[in-house]
Every structure is written in C-alpha cells, then in structure tokens.
Design a protein around this motif. Sequence first.
Motif, PDB file in Angstrom:
ATOM      1  N   LEU A   6      37.905  37.376  36.620  1.00 15.27           N
ATOM      2  CA  LEU A   6      38.193  36.756  37.907  1.00 15.27           C
ATOM      3  C   LEU A   6      39.683  36.780  38.232  1.00 15.27           C
ATOM      4  CD1 LEU A   6      35.834  33.637  37.811  1.00 15.27           C
ATOM      5  CD2 LEU A   6      35.533  35.714  39.160  1.00 15.27           C
ATOM      6  N   LEU A   7      40.513  36.813  37.209  1.00 13.63           N
ATOM      7  CA  LEU A   7      41.962  36.822  37.399  1.00 13.63           C
ATOM      8  C   LEU A   7      42.567  37.850  36.452  1.00 13.63           C
ATOM      9  CD1 LEU A   7      44.105  35.219  39.068  1.00 13.63           C
ATOM     10  CD2 LEU A   7      44.462  33.818  37.027  1.00 13.63           C
ATOM     11  N   SER A   8      43.198  38.893  37.020  1.00 13.77           N
ATOM     12  CA  SER A   8      43.747  39.981  36.207  1.00 13.77           C
ATOM     13  C   SER A   8      45.035  39.542  35.517  1.00 13.77           C
ATOM     14  CB  SER A   8      44.034  41.193  37.099  1.00 13.77           C
ATOM     15  OG  SER A   8      45.176  40.955  37.901  1.00 13.77           O
ATOM     16  N   PRO A   9      45.479  40.299  34.504  1.00 18.70           N
ATOM     17  CA  PRO A   9      46.754  39.981  33.825  1.00 18.70           C
ATOM     18  C   PRO A   9      47.938  39.955  34.791  1.00 18.70           C
ATOM     19  CG  PRO A   9      45.496  41.555  32.541  1.00 18.70           C
ATOM     20  CD  PRO A   9      44.782  41.411  33.843  1.00 18.70           C
ATOM     21  N   GLU A  10      47.821  40.697  35.896  1.00 17.98           N
ATOM     22  CA  GLU A  10      48.892  40.715  36.899  1.00 17.98           C
ATOM     23  C   GLU A  10      48.819  39.526  37.855  1.00 17.98           C
ATOM     24  OE1 GLU A  10      48.112  44.348  35.039  1.00 17.98           O
ATOM     25  OE2 GLU A  10      46.745  43.361  36.457  1.00 17.98           O
ATOM     26  N   GLY A  11      47.817  38.687  37.664  1.00 19.39           N
ATOM     27  CA  GLY A  11      47.681  37.517  38.510  1.00 19.39           C
ATOM     28  C   GLY A  11      46.920  37.761  39.803  1.00 19.39           C
ATOM     29  N   LEU A  12      46.180  38.878  39.870  1.00 14.23           N
ATOM     30  CA  LEU A  12      45.408  39.202  41.071  1.00 14.23           C
ATOM     31  C   LEU A  12      43.946  38.816  40.895  1.00 14.23           C
ATOM     32  CD1 LEU A  12      46.863  42.725  41.923  1.00 14.23           C
ATOM     33  CD2 LEU A  12      47.477  40.530  42.942  1.00 14.23           C
ATOM     34  N   ARG A  13      43.335  38.346  41.971  1.00 14.00           N
ATOM     35  CA  ARG A  13      41.940  37.950  41.961  1.00 14.00           C
ATOM     36  C   ARG A  13      41.045  39.128  42.339  1.00 14.00           C
ATOM     37  NH1 ARG A  13      43.095  32.720  45.594  1.00 14.00           N
ATOM     38  NH2 ARG A  13      40.831  32.434  45.593  1.00 14.00           N
ATOM     39  N   VAL A  14      39.737  38.921  42.337  1.00 12.55           N
ATOM     40  CA  VAL A  14      38.797  40.020  42.556  1.00 12.55           C
ATOM     41  C   VAL A  14      38.963  40.683  43.922  1.00 12.55           C
ATOM     42  CG1 VAL A  14      37.036  39.222  40.940  1.00 12.55           C
ATOM     43  CG2 VAL A  14      37.059  38.313  43.270  1.00 12.55           C
TER      44      VAL A  14
END
Length: 244
Positions: A6-14
């Motif tokens: 739901l939350l990528s390592p880069e801090g982006l959501r789906v």
Amino acid sequence: MSRQELLSPEGLRVDGRRANELRRISCRASVLNSADGSSYYEQGNTKVLVAVYGPREPRQKSLAHHDQATINVEFNVAPFSTSERRKRSKGDKRLLEVASFVKQTFEGAIQTTVYPRSQIDIYIHLLQHDGGTLETCINAATLALVDAGISMVDYVCACTAGFIDETPVLDLNFVEESSIETPDLTVAVLPRSGNIALLQMESRLHSSKLEGVLELATEGCKHIHKKLDEAVLAAAGELAKKLS
C-alpha cells in the motif's frame, strides 16, 4: 494486501499520491433544474450527485416539529457504481447507516429553527465508488444545501485519514479502505470555528495515533473548504450573468 504494498519505499501510495495528498476534486453546484439545490461532486473516482428540496411542508404532518425543521436524508447507490452489480433495497443496512451519519452531521449545522413546521429533504446518489463514500456525500450535500439557500452556521467539510506502515495517510481510496490493516477515520469539520461535526471510525486505531490522524484529516477539510467555496462562487457568477 500488505502495508508494504500500500505504501512504497519511496513513500508513494497505490495511486501515486504522497501520504498527505488529497485525490483530485471536481465539483459543481446547480446541476439539476428540478431541485431547490443540487451538486455534482467528484473526489478521485468517487462520484456523487445530490438534490435538495425544501424547506417545504412535511409529507407526514405528525412528524413535523412546531419549532424547527425536520431533516430527511436518503442515500442510494447506483447498481453500476461498484464491481458488485446488484440493486440495493432502501432497507439496506449500509445505505441506512450512511444516511444516518449524514443526517446527524447536518442536524448541528443547519439552522433548523429558521424553518419551523417544515421538512428539508437531501437525496444522495452514489454514481461511482472508489473509497471515501461518507466524506464525499457530506461534501456534496454541503454544496447542494448552500445552493438551495438553506441557512447553515457554516460549511461542513469532511475528509478521511488512516495509518499505513506507521505513516498517517490522507483521503483513503477503495484499495486502502479495503485493507484490514488500515484504520479508517472520517472527520467532518465546521471550518470557521474548527468544531467537529462528525467523527466516525471503521476500525480500531491506537489512542497514541489518533491525534496525528485527526490533525491530517482536519487539514484535508481546510483544502476541501476552498474547493467548495470556489464552486459556490462559480455558481453565483453564472446566476448573475443569467440575470443581467
């Protein structure tokens, strides 16, 4: 679906947003000529149409209050609004729940004593669902009520917030709401006073995290207030042109 997805390592959501970003909002007032007030409201892919009628004579006079207006809210979901293709009855528990929350929210915001022995009807139609149903219904209803000229103490602006991977996130979409690990808090605020008109939670949230989530949702309400105000001014401008 896990929190990591739901939350990528880069801090982006789906959907590509940052944690503190609202979905795109598009809204218009005065979209139905047959209603006293109306609005069309999009937040992300969630789309709502609202019609307001009244104040008018109550359909059931026995339920009328001599000193204030009665607020009636009906919420309907279009069969094509979700992947689940079925028609819901008016007695559907979820429909009644949303209608009840909207009614509860506006009973404290509408100046009902201005309209004794009358009824104000708010009809809400969910055209497309992608999360944040209650917040979009409240925001759309606010715009329609203002369009109808109903006296209110303030706008009512609503927004959701939650927690993903120990990070507060704003304005949850359907995928995020559907995760059993994501708490979901809906807040409705009166912007001028900062008073909370509604606080509703779908799942458990530790008390130590509540303040951060509540603060984020309240900040989202401020941005939504600006969008609603812009729509009201745009509708007023169009009306002025027609009358000139």
